[in-house]
Design a protein around this motif. Sequence first.
Motif, PDB file in Angstrom:
ATOM      1  N   ARG A 218      58.918  -7.020  88.932  1.00 46.62           N
ATOM      2  CA  ARG A 218      58.362  -6.765  89.992  1.00 46.62           C
ATOM      3  C   ARG A 218      58.486  -7.581  91.257  1.00 46.62           C
ATOM      4  O   ARG A 218      57.994  -7.181  92.362  1.00 46.62           O
ATOM      5  N   HIS A 219      58.628  -8.973  91.011  1.00 48.01           N
ATOM      6  CA  HIS A 219      58.837  -9.711  92.013  1.00 48.01           C
ATOM      7  C   HIS A 219      60.198 -10.602  92.043  1.00 48.01           C
ATOM      8  O   HIS A 219      60.696 -10.591  91.168  1.00 48.01           O
ATOM      9  N   GLU A 220      60.503 -10.792  93.479  1.00 42.57           N
ATOM     10  CA  GLU A 220      61.746 -11.496  93.494  1.00 42.57           C
ATOM     11  C   GLU A 220      61.586 -13.065  93.232  1.00 42.57           C
ATOM     12  O   GLU A 220      62.304 -13.905  93.102  1.00 42.57           O
ATOM     13  N   ARG A 221      60.365 -13.286  93.452  1.00 32.88           N
ATOM     14  CA  ARG A 221      60.361 -15.038  93.456  1.00 32.88           C
ATOM     15  C   ARG A 221      59.909 -15.084  92.126  1.00 32.88           C
ATOM     16  O   ARG A 221      58.795 -14.524  91.307  1.00 32.88           O
ATOM     17  N   PRO A 222      60.085 -16.019  91.401  1.00 34.19           N
ATOM     18  CA  PRO A 222      59.893 -16.491  89.938  1.00 34.19           C
ATOM     19  C   PRO A 222      58.694 -17.050  90.051  1.00 34.19           C
ATOM     20  O   PRO A 222      57.748 -17.656  90.841  1.00 34.19           O
ATOM     21  N   LEU A 223      57.724 -16.992  88.658  1.00 31.14           N
ATOM     22  CA  LEU A 223      56.405 -17.351  88.434  1.00 31.14           C
ATOM     23  C   LEU A 223      56.691 -19.006  88.222  1.00 31.14           C
ATOM     24  O   LEU A 223      57.034 -19.257  86.993  1.00 31.14           O
ATOM     25  N   LEU A 224      56.104 -19.921  89.005  1.00 34.56           N
ATOM     26  CA  LEU A 224      56.248 -21.198  88.929  1.00 34.56           C
ATOM     27  C   LEU A 224      54.922 -21.789  87.918  1.00 34.56           C
ATOM     28  O   LEU A 224      54.100 -21.319  88.006  1.00 34.56           O
ATOM     29  N   PRO A 225      55.340 -22.629  87.211  1.00 32.21           N
ATOM     30  CA  PRO A 225      54.405 -23.366  86.210  1.00 32.21           C
ATOM     31  C   PRO A 225      53.442 -24.382  87.087  1.00 32.21           C
ATOM     32  O   PRO A 225      53.766 -24.632  88.279  1.00 32.21           O
ATOM     33  N   LEU A 226      52.108 -24.391  86.832  1.00 30.74           N
ATOM     34  CA  LEU A 226      51.347 -25.377  87.518  1.00 30.74           C
ATOM     35  C   LEU A 226      51.531 -26.884  87.300  1.00 30.74           C
ATOM     36  O   LEU A 226      51.106 -27.709  88.215  1.00 30.74           O
ATOM     37  N   ASP A 227      52.412 -27.216  86.375  1.00 35.63           N
ATOM     38  CA  ASP A 227      52.863 -28.702  86.138  1.00 35.63           C
ATOM     39  C   ASP A 227      53.080 -29.434  87.525  1.00 35.63           C
ATOM     40  O   ASP A 227      52.740 -30.940  87.485  1.00 35.63           O
ATOM     41  N   PRO A 228      54.154 -29.170  88.184  1.00 37.71           N
ATOM     42  CA  PRO A 228      54.607 -30.093  89.064  1.00 37.71           C
ATOM     43  C   PRO A 228      53.380 -30.299  90.496  1.00 37.71           C
ATOM     44  O   PRO A 228      53.871 -31.046  91.286  1.00 37.71           O
ATOM     45  N   PHE A 229      52.455 -29.529  90.420  1.00 42.93           N
ATOM     46  CA  PHE A 229      51.507 -29.494  91.417  1.00 42.93           C
ATOM     47  C   PHE A 229      50.260 -30.295  90.936  1.00 42.93           C
ATOM     48  O   PHE A 229      49.873 -30.468  90.068  1.00 42.93           O
ATOM     49  N   CYS A 230      49.476 -30.896  91.981  1.00 42.46           N
ATOM     50  CA  CYS A 230      48.365 -31.445  91.840  1.00 42.46           C
ATOM     51  C   CYS A 230      47.226 -30.809  92.619  1.00 42.46           C
ATOM     52  O   CYS A 230      47.573 -30.321  93.818  1.00 42.46           O
ATOM     53  N   GLY A 231      46.319 -30.078  91.873  1.00 38.70           N
ATOM     54  CA  GLY A 231      45.316 -29.290  92.497  1.00 38.70           C
ATOM     55  C   GLY A 231      44.317 -29.810  92.822  1.00 38.70           C
ATOM     56  O   GLY A 231      43.499 -30.996  92.399  1.00 38.70           O
ATOM     57  N   GLN A 232      43.527 -29.102  94.195  1.00 39.89           N
ATOM     58  CA  GLN A 232      42.472 -29.576  94.564  1.00 39.89           C
ATOM     59  C   GLN A 232      41.315 -28.353  94.828  1.00 39.89           C
ATOM     60  O   GLN A 232      41.984 -27.266  95.068  1.00 39.89           O
ATOM     61  N   GLU A 233      40.057 -28.759  94.706  1.00 35.02           N
ATOM     62  CA  GLU A 233      39.081 -27.711  94.524  1.00 35.02           C
ATOM     63  C   GLU A 233      39.145 -26.443  93.720  1.00 35.02           C
ATOM     64  O   GLU A 233      39.676 -25.559  93.956  1.00 35.02           O
ATOM     65  N   LEU A 234      38.911 -27.069  92.461  1.00 32.94           N
ATOM     66  CA  LEU A 234      38.905 -26.034  91.395  1.00 32.94           C
ATOM     67  C   LEU A 234      38.157 -24.865  91.455  1.00 32.94           C
ATOM     68  O   LEU A 234      36.849 -25.015  91.902  1.00 32.94           O
ATOM     69  N   LEU A 235      38.451 -23.468  91.405  1.00 35.39           N
ATOM     70  CA  LEU A 235      37.833 -22.309  91.693  1.00 35.39           C
ATOM     71  C   LEU A 235      37.088 -21.724  90.509  1.00 35.39           C
ATOM     72  O   LEU A 235      36.042 -21.687  89.965  1.00 35.39           O
ATOM     73  N   PHE A 236      38.270 -21.501  89.438  1.00 33.66           N
ATOM     74  CA  PHE A 236      37.954 -20.834  88.283  1.00 33.66           C
ATOM     75  C   PHE A 236      39.238 -21.058  87.039  1.00 33.66           C
ATOM     76  O   PHE A 236      40.119 -21.774  87.573  1.00 33.66           O
ATOM     77  N   TYR A 237      38.884 -20.464  86.031  1.00 37.13           N
ATOM     78  CA  TYR A 237      40.050 -20.500  85.065  1.00 37.13           C
ATOM     79  C   TYR A 237      40.480 -19.151  84.793  1.00 37.13           C
ATOM     80  O   TYR A 237      39.262 -18.195  84.624  1.00 37.13           O
ATOM     81  N   GLN A 238      41.483 -19.047  84.732  1.00 36.01           N
ATOM     82  CA  GLN A 238      42.129 -17.606  84.357  1.00 36.01           C
ATOM     83  C   GLN A 238      43.287 -17.843  83.441  1.00 36.01           C
ATOM     84  O   GLN A 238      44.099 -18.343  83.334  1.00 36.01           O
ATOM     85  N   ALA A 239      43.320 -17.213  82.206  1.00 32.54           N
ATOM     86  CA  ALA A 239      44.175 -16.931  81.138  1.00 32.54           C
ATOM     87  C   ALA A 239      44.285 -18.632  80.465  1.00 32.54           C
ATOM     88  O   ALA A 239      45.198 -19.048  80.301  1.00 32.54           O
ATOM     89  N   GLY A 240      43.067 -19.305  80.765  1.00 36.77           N
ATOM     90  CA  GLY A 240      43.002 -20.735  80.183  1.00 36.77           C
ATOM     91  C   GLY A 240      43.765 -21.831  80.991  1.00 36.77           C
ATOM     92  O   GLY A 240      43.785 -23.017  80.738  1.00 36.77           O
ATOM     93  N   THR A 241      43.906 -21.270  82.403  1.00 30.63           N
ATOM     94  CA  THR A 241      44.699 -22.106  83.119  1.00 30.63           C
ATOM     95  C   THR A 241      43.671 -22.372  84.441  1.00 30.63           C
ATOM     96  O   THR A 241      43.208 -21.326  84.900  1.00 30.63           O
ATOM     97  N   PRO A 242      43.515 -23.503  85.173  1.00 28.52           N
ATOM     98  CA  PRO A 242      42.808 -23.768  86.216  1.00 28.52           C
ATOM     99  C   PRO A 242      43.434 -22.946  87.449  1.00 28.52           C
ATOM    100  O   PRO A 242      44.742 -23.279  87.442  1.00 28.52           O
ATOM    101  N   VAL A 243      42.478 -22.440  88.342  1.00 23.88           N
ATOM    102  CA  VAL A 243      43.118 -21.947  89.612  1.00 23.88           C
ATOM    103  C   VAL A 243      42.452 -22.843  90.481  1.00 23.88           C
ATOM    104  O   VAL A 243      41.088 -22.974  90.798  1.00 23.88           O
TER     105      VAL A 243
END
Length: 120
Positions: A48-73
């Motif tokens: 469905r998408h040309e862009r790959p689905l990237l993992p969250l690991d290489p990023f540092c997150g700020q302002e946690l909104l909620f969890y989806q599928a056990g992963t923070p957003v």
Amino acid sequence: MLALVFSVNASWILLPLALLVAFLGLMSADREQIEAMDSAAIGMLLARHERPLLPLDPFCGQELLFYQAGTPVYRYLIASDSRWSLVGEQDEVAAERGTIRVFPGFVYRREEERAPARHA
């Protein structure tokens, strides 16, 4: 079945024929299953998408909104040289240039570099 018969009779020369018949049967069965599928089932098999689905690991997150599928957003993702802001879920947002998809399926847009404020 043919492969078993040919191997028992020591007719090794005819063994490739049995494998060919088996592969042709598999191709025919696959073709029949694809023809029997509706458009929703076929859509699940296509990318469905040309862009790959990237993992969250290489990023540092700020302002946690909620969890989806056990992963923070997070509202913001920070990489070494860029900052990305949450745009929305991949099904709700049109594909744009300058965006990435991050697991579990959220689209982030790169924020423009801000010039540091100068004090006079």
